[in-house]
Design a protein around this motif. Structure first.
Motif, mmCIF file in Angstrom:
data_model
loop_
_atom_site.group_PDB
_atom_site.id
_atom_site.type_symbol
_atom_site.label_atom_id
_atom_site.label_comp_id
_atom_site.label_asym_id
_atom_site.label_seq_id
_atom_site.Cartn_x
_atom_site.Cartn_y
_atom_site.Cartn_z
ATOM 1 N N VAL A 253 0.851 -1.303 0.053
ATOM 2 C CA VAL A 253 -0.032 0.053 -0.044
ATOM 3 C C VAL A 253 0.930 1.319 -0.069
ATOM 4 C CG1 VAL A 253 -1.986 -1.221 1.169
ATOM 5 C CG2 VAL A 253 -0.173 -0.295 2.333
ATOM 6 N N PRO A 254 0.386 2.164 -0.753
ATOM 7 C CA PRO A 254 1.088 3.629 -0.441
ATOM 8 C C PRO A 254 1.159 4.256 0.877
ATOM 9 C CG PRO A 254 -0.922 3.810 -1.606
ATOM 10 C CD PRO A 254 -1.113 2.394 -1.477
ATOM 11 N N ARG A 255 2.141 4.846 1.169
ATOM 12 C CA ARG A 255 2.101 5.535 2.422
ATOM 13 C C ARG A 255 2.313 7.222 2.035
ATOM 14 N NH1 ARG A 255 7.472 4.919 4.333
ATOM 15 N NH2 ARG A 255 8.307 3.357 2.557
ATOM 16 N N PRO A 256 0.967 7.640 1.877
ATOM 17 C CA PRO A 256 0.891 9.048 1.399
ATOM 18 C C PRO A 256 1.900 10.104 2.014
ATOM 19 C CG PRO A 256 -1.195 8.144 1.833
ATOM 20 C CD PRO A 256 -0.276 7.150 2.209
ATOM 21 N N ASN A 257 2.314 9.838 3.312
ATOM 22 C CA ASN A 257 2.962 10.974 3.807
ATOM 23 C C ASN A 257 4.548 11.007 3.439
ATOM 24 O OD1 ASN A 257 1.091 12.078 5.210
ATOM 25 N ND2 ASN A 257 1.085 10.955 7.196
ATOM 26 N N ASP A 258 4.908 9.648 2.650
ATOM 27 C CA ASP A 258 6.279 9.266 2.233
ATOM 28 C C ASP A 258 6.552 9.583 0.929
ATOM 29 O OD1 ASP A 258 7.277 8.915 5.012
ATOM 30 O OD2 ASP A 258 6.663 6.760 4.714
ATOM 31 N N LEU A 259 5.284 9.725 0.038
ATOM 32 C CA LEU A 259 5.309 10.002 -1.344
ATOM 33 C C LEU A 259 5.339 11.471 -1.708
ATOM 34 C CD1 LEU A 259 2.212 7.534 -2.000
ATOM 35 C CD2 LEU A 259 5.141 7.088 -2.832
ATOM 36 N N THR B 195 12.244 10.413 -1.997
ATOM 37 C CA THR B 195 11.492 10.142 -0.522
ATOM 38 C C THR B 195 11.635 8.748 -0.116
ATOM 39 O OG1 THR B 195 9.376 9.834 -1.526
ATOM 40 C CG2 THR B 195 9.829 12.014 -0.879
ATOM 41 N N THR B 196 11.031 8.137 0.881
ATOM 42 C CA THR B 196 11.466 6.966 1.350
ATOM 43 C C THR B 196 10.331 5.906 0.819
ATOM 44 O OG1 THR B 196 10.141 7.418 3.451
ATOM 45 C CG2 THR B 196 12.481 7.365 3.612
ATOM 46 N N GLN B 197 9.516 6.325 0.074
ATOM 47 C CA GLN B 197 8.565 5.248 -0.930
ATOM 48 C C GLN B 197 8.515 6.113 -2.294
ATOM 49 O OE1 GLN B 197 4.263 4.645 -0.146
ATOM 50 N NE2 GLN B 197 4.801 2.522 0.004
ATOM 51 N N LYS B 198 8.545 5.266 -3.516
ATOM 52 C CA LYS B 198 8.629 5.658 -4.588
ATOM 53 C C LYS B 198 7.413 4.686 -5.367
ATOM 54 C CE LYS B 198 9.663 7.714 -8.424
ATOM 55 N NZ LYS B 198 9.097 9.108 -8.419
ATOM 56 N N ARG B 199 6.879 5.392 -6.125
ATOM 57 C CA ARG B 199 5.714 4.815 -7.090
ATOM 58 C C ARG B 199 6.245 4.692 -8.417
ATOM 59 N NH1 ARG B 199 -0.034 7.316 -8.495
ATOM 60 N NH2 ARG B 199 1.435 8.798 -9.578
ATOM 61 N N LEU B 200 6.272 3.675 -9.012
ATOM 62 C CA LEU B 200 6.539 3.209 -10.427
ATOM 63 C C LEU B 200 5.475 3.097 -11.099
ATOM 64 C CD1 LEU B 200 9.838 1.413 -9.549
ATOM 65 C CD2 LEU B 200 9.829 3.665 -10.647
ATOM 66 N N VAL B 201 5.018 3.529 -12.109
ATOM 67 C CA VAL B 201 3.719 3.405 -13.152
ATOM 68 C C VAL B 201 4.232 2.883 -14.441
ATOM 69 C CG1 VAL B 201 1.871 4.484 -13.969
ATOM 70 C CG2 VAL B 201 2.765 5.265 -11.791
ATOM 71 N N PHE B 202 3.502 1.928 -14.932
ATOM 72 C CA PHE B 202 3.743 1.382 -16.044
ATOM 73 C C PHE B 202 2.537 0.560 -16.767
ATOM 74 C CE2 PHE B 202 4.623 -1.498 -12.721
ATOM 75 C CZ PHE B 202 4.280 -2.840 -13.269
#
Length: 83
Positions: free
Chosen positions: A8-14, A61-68
């Motif tokens: 799950v995403p951690r919104p405060n870390d994105l 940041t300490t969490q990264k989202r990769l979209v593909f």
């Protein structure tokens, strides 16, 4: 360090950009990241490859989202630390 997928995403870390909605034809992968490191997602039709790079991004940041894009058929994915 270790590459870690997160469910799950951690919104405060994105970043703000990593909190935006994605399209219906896309996947999002969330990873625990180290700011300044580059991460990539690769895909293949078979576990033996050949592997194709789908997305590469530098973490800030300490969490990264990769979209593909979602595949039209079955696909296998792996996460890599990019150089």
């Amino acid at each position: 360090s270790v590459l870690t997928l997160e469910r799950v995403p951690r919104p405060n870390d994105l970043t703000e950009a990593d909190r935006t909605a994605i399209g219906a034809a896309q996947h999002a992968l969330y990873i625990r990241s180290v700011p300044g490191k580059r991460y990539g997602v690769q895909s293949a039709g078979e576990p033996s490859g050949p592997w194709r790079t789908e997305a590469v991004a530098t973490a800030t940041t300490t969490q990264k989202r990769l979209v593909f894009d979602k595949p039209t058929l079955q696909a296998f994915y792996r996460l890599v630390l990019a150089q």
